[in-house]
Design a protein around this motif. Structure first.
Motif, mmCIF file in Angstrom:
data_model
loop_
_atom_site.group_PDB
_atom_site.id
_atom_site.type_symbol
_atom_site.label_atom_id
_atom_site.label_comp_id
_atom_site.label_asym_id
_atom_site.label_seq_id
_atom_site.Cartn_x
_atom_site.Cartn_y
_atom_site.Cartn_z
ATOM 1 N N GLY A 78 20.209 7.307 26.340
ATOM 2 C CA GLY A 78 20.257 5.968 25.760
ATOM 3 C C GLY A 78 20.375 4.895 26.824
ATOM 4 O O GLY A 78 19.706 3.858 26.767
ATOM 5 N N ALA A 79 21.229 5.159 27.834
ATOM 6 C CA ALA A 79 21.385 4.194 28.922
ATOM 7 C C ALA A 79 20.090 4.045 29.712
ATOM 8 O O ALA A 79 19.723 2.948 30.137
ATOM 9 N N VAL A 80 19.389 5.164 29.903
ATOM 10 C CA VAL A 80 18.135 5.125 30.656
ATOM 11 C C VAL A 80 17.066 4.351 29.886
ATOM 12 O O VAL A 80 16.401 3.458 30.430
ATOM 13 N N LEU A 81 16.895 4.687 28.596
ATOM 14 C CA LEU A 81 15.860 4.020 27.804
ATOM 15 C C LEU A 81 16.123 2.524 27.669
ATOM 16 O O LEU A 81 15.191 1.719 27.707
ATOM 17 N N MET A 134 22.964 0.419 34.903
ATOM 18 C CA MET A 134 22.388 1.478 34.073
ATOM 19 C C MET A 134 22.818 2.852 34.571
ATOM 20 O O MET A 134 23.168 3.736 33.780
ATOM 21 N N GLU A 135 22.840 3.040 35.895
ATOM 22 C CA GLU A 135 23.178 4.352 36.436
ATOM 23 C C GLU A 135 24.674 4.639 36.370
ATOM 24 O O GLU A 135 25.067 5.790 36.202
ATOM 25 N N SER A 174 33.135 -5.599 37.334
ATOM 26 C CA SER A 174 32.628 -5.190 38.646
ATOM 27 C C SER A 174 32.406 -3.692 38.752
ATOM 28 O O SER A 174 31.637 -3.229 39.604
ATOM 29 N N ALA A 175 33.064 -2.903 37.877
ATOM 30 C CA ALA A 175 32.880 -1.450 37.910
ATOM 31 C C ALA A 175 31.439 -1.055 37.588
ATOM 32 O O ALA A 175 30.966 -0.004 38.026
ATOM 33 N N LEU A 176 30.739 -1.896 36.818
ATOM 34 C CA LEU A 176 29.335 -1.607 36.509
ATOM 35 C C LEU A 176 28.457 -1.737 37.745
ATOM 36 O O LEU A 176 27.308 -1.263 37.747
#
Length: 319
Positions: A78-81, A134-135, A174-176
């Motif tokens: 889901g995160a990738v798409l 995303m990653e 910032s963790a993202l």
């Protein structure tokens, strides 16, 4: 991506967005299991004990299927798409923009060296705007070793949306962007090598087949397969350290550089040089065929769209 007509006029942004998004979605659907295996191998501490070997590609995949069901190979999809369409749009559009800026003002041609620089710029741009968050989310989801067949075994993150909410709430926004420097370095080298190799190989294919206006899809796939394999071999240590950095939570008072140095030092002391290349097999098996799919689908979808729009524009090289 290109026809043989050379560097004349870029395709429209809407075409880049649509064709790139479709191509990226096809790549993700076909190659996500390989990416999940790669992440698990990179996070694995197997092989630390004297006389033991790290768990291999097939063994890791089999363990995931046995413990967590085959659907677990699609964790993080889901995160990738959700990131594929903006990622591809930014990659294509930024590359064309940088390439135009670096083109010779008189001839309009871009040298091989400047194409490589444009690829580096496109990789950094997509890493900062899309790929890093995303990653981070994808890796957190893939690292969860829970069985999808057992409803009582609740994971920490239920899905991509919940992962974003939980990470921001518990660790801050910032963790993202943890590992953004390494991600940008990886994406830059990937796209620099990828764009340059693809265009040079495509030019060579046209020289060998002077009567062809457009290459067939199987040739786009073959060229994409070769160009796509170059990045992973050149930056595997960067990707492995990045994966471990993004999976871990931040240590108070420790800078990003210190975290990177600690992870690299620990890997070297406890697991040896080979640990930096953990997951290289599934990564190459994912990235190279993934690029083959992206190139072939992008070229095909773009040609269909231009035909439907009645476009007779000359096309330029893109990823």
């Amino acid at each position: 991506m290109a026809s043989r007509n050379g560097d004349k006029m870029p395709v429209g942004f809407a075409t880049q967005l649509t064709a790139g998004g479709i191509a990226g979605a096809m790549e993700a659907l076909c190659c996500q299991p390989l990416d999940t295996i790669k992440v698990r191998m990179q996070l694995s501490k197997s092989g630390r004990a004297p006389g033991t070997k790290p768990r291999g590609f097939l063994a890791t995949g089999a363990m995931i299927v046995r413990r967590e069901t085959p659907l677990a190979l699609y964790k993080g999809l889901g995160a990738v798409l959700s990131g594929i369409v903006p990622k591809m749009a930014i990659r294509f559009a930024s590359f064309e923009k940088y390439k135009a800026w670096l083109a010779d003002k008189e001839t309009g041609q871009t040298s091989v060296g400047n194409i490589f620089i444009a690829g580096l710029g496109a990789g950094v741009t997509e890493a900062v705007l899309v790929v890093t968050p995303m990653e981070v989310v994808k890796i957190r989801l893939q690292a969860q070793q829970h069985s999808l067949a057992d409803p009582l075994e609740a994971p920490r993150y239920r899905n991509a949306g919940h992962a974003v909410y939980a990470i921001v709430r518990e660790e801050g926004f910032s963790a993202l962007y943890r590992g953004v420097t390494l991600t940008a370095l990886r994406q830059a080298t990937n796209q620099g090598a990828n764009f340059t190799a693809y265009q040079e190989l495509k030019k060579l294919a046209h020289r060998w087949q002077p009567d062809r206006q457009d290459l067939p899809s199987w040739q786009h796939m073959g060229i994409g397969l070769i160009s796509g394999a170059m990045g992973p071999f050149s930056n595997a240590p960067i990707d492995t350290i990045k994966t471990r950095l993004q999976k871990a939570e931040a240590v108070p008072g420790q800078s990003a550089f210190q975290r990177i140095a600690n992870i690299a030092g620990e890997m070297w002391r406890q697991e040896g040089f080979r640990s930096f290349y953990k997951g290289i097999t599934p990564r190459v098996l994912r990235v190279a065929p993934g690029q083959a799919i992206v190139f072939a689908v992008y070229e095909r979808v773009r040609r269909v769209m231009e035909t439907l729009q009645g476009s007779s524009e000359d096309r330029i090289h893109s990823e």
